[in-house]
Each structure stands twice: as structure tokens, then as C-alpha cells.
Scaffold this motif. Structure first.
Motif, PDB file in Angstrom:
ATOM      1  N   GLU A   1      -1.591   3.359  15.973  1.00 38.56           N
ATOM      2  CA  GLU A   1      -2.242   4.103  16.894  1.00 38.56           C
ATOM      3  C   GLU A   1      -3.809   4.151  16.440  1.00 38.56           C
ATOM      4  OE1 GLU A   1      -0.431   8.175  16.742  1.00 38.56           O
ATOM      5  OE2 GLU A   1       1.284   7.564  17.780  1.00 38.56           O
ATOM      6  N   LYS A   2      -4.189   4.219  15.191  1.00 38.44           N
ATOM      7  CA  LYS A   2      -5.661   4.180  15.087  1.00 38.44           C
ATOM      8  C   LYS A   2      -6.197   2.647  15.146  1.00 38.44           C
ATOM      9  CE  LYS A   2      -5.829   7.318  11.045  1.00 38.44           C
ATOM     10  NZ  LYS A   2      -5.962   7.469   9.499  1.00 38.44           N
TER      11      LYS A   2
ATOM     12  N   ASP B   1       8.019   0.918  21.102  1.00 41.14           N
ATOM     13  CA  ASP B   1       8.006   2.126  20.350  1.00 41.14           C
ATOM     14  C   ASP B   1       9.108   3.292  20.704  1.00 41.14           C
ATOM     15  OD1 ASP B   1       5.874   1.290  18.617  1.00 41.14           O
ATOM     16  OD2 ASP B   1       4.134   2.359  19.410  1.00 41.14           O
ATOM     17  N   THR B   2       9.101   3.447  21.902  1.00 42.97           N
ATOM     18  CA  THR B   2      10.094   4.289  22.212  1.00 42.97           C
ATOM     19  C   THR B   2      11.469   3.918  22.180  1.00 42.97           C
ATOM     20  OG1 THR B   2      10.062   3.530  24.692  1.00 42.97           O
ATOM     21  CG2 THR B   2       8.598   5.566  24.428  1.00 42.97           C
ATOM     22  N   LYS B   3      11.643   2.496  22.253  1.00 40.98           N
ATOM     23  CA  LYS B   3      13.130   1.925  21.903  1.00 40.98           C
ATOM     24  C   LYS B   3      13.268   2.209  20.168  1.00 40.98           C
ATOM     25  CE  LYS B   3      13.105  -1.561  25.776  1.00 40.98           C
ATOM     26  NZ  LYS B   3      12.836  -2.840  25.947  1.00 40.98           N
TER      27      LYS B   3
ATOM     28  N   TYR C   1       7.618   6.416   5.722  1.00 45.31           N
ATOM     29  CA  TYR C   1       6.812   5.204   6.043  1.00 45.31           C
ATOM     30  C   TYR C   1       6.589   4.682   7.423  1.00 45.31           C
ATOM     31  CZ  TYR C   1       5.597   0.311   5.242  1.00 45.31           C
ATOM     32  OH  TYR C   1       5.354  -1.062   5.227  1.00 45.31           O
ATOM     33  N   ASP C   2       7.790   4.765   8.195  1.00 43.17           N
ATOM     34  CA  ASP C   2       7.620   4.420   9.450  1.00 43.17           C
ATOM     35  C   ASP C   2       6.580   5.244  10.235  1.00 43.17           C
ATOM     36  OD1 ASP C   2       9.424   2.580   9.219  1.00 43.17           O
ATOM     37  OD2 ASP C   2      11.262   3.695   9.921  1.00 43.17           O
ATOM     38  N   GLU C   3       6.644   6.525   9.973  1.00 41.54           N
ATOM     39  CA  GLU C   3       5.614   7.379  10.681  1.00 41.54           C
ATOM     40  C   GLU C   3       4.342   7.120  10.254  1.00 41.54           C
ATOM     41  OE1 GLU C   3       6.667  11.421   9.772  1.00 41.54           O
ATOM     42  OE2 GLU C   3       8.383  11.370  10.897  1.00 41.54           O
ATOM     43  N   LYS C   4       4.012   6.798   9.088  1.00 40.84           N
ATOM     44  CA  LYS C   4       2.804   6.288   8.344  1.00 40.84           C
ATOM     45  C   LYS C   4       2.217   5.309   9.010  1.00 40.84           C
ATOM     46  CE  LYS C   4       2.759   8.469   3.876  1.00 40.84           C
ATOM     47  NZ  LYS C   4       2.926   8.076   2.601  1.00 40.84           N
ATOM     48  N   GLN C   5       3.227   4.074   9.422  1.00 43.71           N
ATOM     49  CA  GLN C   5       2.788   2.687  10.190  1.00 43.71           C
ATOM     50  C   GLN C   5       2.452   3.174  11.366  1.00 43.71           C
ATOM     51  OE1 GLN C   5       2.364  -0.132   8.895  1.00 43.71           O
ATOM     52  NE2 GLN C   5       3.012   0.681   6.646  1.00 43.71           N
TER      53      GLN C   5
END
Length: 186
Positions: free
Chosen positions: A90-91, A115-117, A81-85
Motif C-alpha cells: 500500500e505504501k 488482494d480481495t481474492k 507477515y502477510d499483513e506487513k507485506q
């Protein structure tokens, strides 16, 4: 002495020979009152001809295993879910770039830092979960056992023989137990 044995682990450098096969092992079966213990291989612990796990404790271990699997699946779903978000963000960022590149650069730097954090935090959590999973897999098996009749009788005989040997040593060390030299003329 009751036929209940608790499984304990010792450090690798304290391993000793298995009671049955004499291979080095770190697993120890010990009675609750600490009167008797012996080292035993993990292979013998799963052998039904040697011992059986306590039924209540085995059921608890199965329940714990199911719970761990469920937790792992929940973590996997959360990660997806986090990856989809992240992809959706990004889009949106791509569309915003076309509208306002200057504002986007500043916002992107802030978002990238966040995001990196977030990614580092998630990676740390995943590593912790995998470490705890490895530790829990070592403890997944039952920890309370009952020896089969013949092996239990062997342990009882060994304890009795040790007590008899101790009594004999005490008798031999006491000089009053020996006969005295005759004091009269022959």
C-alpha cells in the motif's frame, strides 16, 4: 475380560444416562471385543478415582496438543507477515500514485481484485482451521482407559450375574428339568 476401555461418542439424540450419576451423556466406554459398554460423563473420565488413561495414549495426546499449538502459532506468524507485506504494498502504491495516476488506477484494480481474492482465501483457511481446531479439542483427551479395581470388579459382577440369570431362564423354560408326576398308585 481385560480392563481396557475405549471411549466412543454417540449422537446427541442417542444420549443415555451416565452409569454413575444418571445424567444424560454422549460418551461411551466400550471393551475392544464389544462385550460390555456403559455410558459415562466426561467429568468421571477425568476423575482419578474412577479411571486412568492409558499412559502411551495420553503421551500421544499431549504431543498432538503441542503440535496443534505450534501449528496455530505458525499460522499467526504467517498472518502477521502477510499483513506487513500488504502495508508495504500500500505504501508503494501511494508513491506510484504521485508518479502516474492513470497507470496506477488500472494496476490498482487488478491488485485490489487479487488482494480481495487472497483475503477471502485466507479467511476461508482461517475458518477451516478454527473448525478443525474445535473438532480436535473435543478429541484432545485420551481415548483408552483402565477402570479402577472396584469399578472393574462391579462390571465383571454385572456380566456374571447376567450370565447366571440367562442360564436360569433357560433352565426354567426347559420342562425336562422339572420332576415328573409320579405314575404309580400311592
Amino acid at each position: 475380560m481385560e480392563n481396557v476401555w475405549h471411549l466412543r461418542r454417540v449422537a446427541e439424540n442417542a444420549s443415555k444416562a451416565c452409569w454413575i450419576c444418571y445424567k444424560p451423556t454422549t460418551s461411551v466406554l466400550i471393551t475392544p471385543n464389544n462385550k460390555d459398554f456403559f455410558y459415562i460423563c466426561a467429568g468421571h473420565l477425568v476423575d482419578k478415582g474412577f479411571c486412568q488413561p492409558d499412559p502411551d495414549e495420553a503421551a500421544a495426546a499431549v504431543a498432538k496438543k503441542k503440535k496443534d499449538e505450534l501449528d496455530a502459532e505458525i499460522e499467526k506468524v504467517k498472518k502477521e507477515y502477510d499483513e506487513k507485506q500488504k502495508l508495504k504494498r500500500e505504501k508503494r502504491k501511494g508513491k506510484e500514485k504521485e508518479k502516474d495516476k492513470a497507470k496506477e488506477k488500472e494496476a490498482q484494480n487488478k491488485d485490489d481484485d487479487e488482494d480481495t481474492k487472497d483475503e477471502k482465501a485466507k479467511d476461508d483457511k482461517i475458518k477451516e482451521l478454527s473448525k478443525s481446531k474445535e473438532e480436535s479439542q473435543a478429541d484432545l483427551g485420551p481415548r483408552i482407559f483402565r477402570l479402577n479395581k472396584s469399578f472393574y470388579q462391579m462390571r465383571l459382577d454385572k456380566l456374571r450375574n447376567a450370565e447366571v440369570a440367562k442360564r436360569n431362564r433357560e433352565r426354567l423354560s426347559n420342562p425336562s428339568n422339572f420332576p415328573s408326576v409320579p405314575s404309580g398308585n400311592p
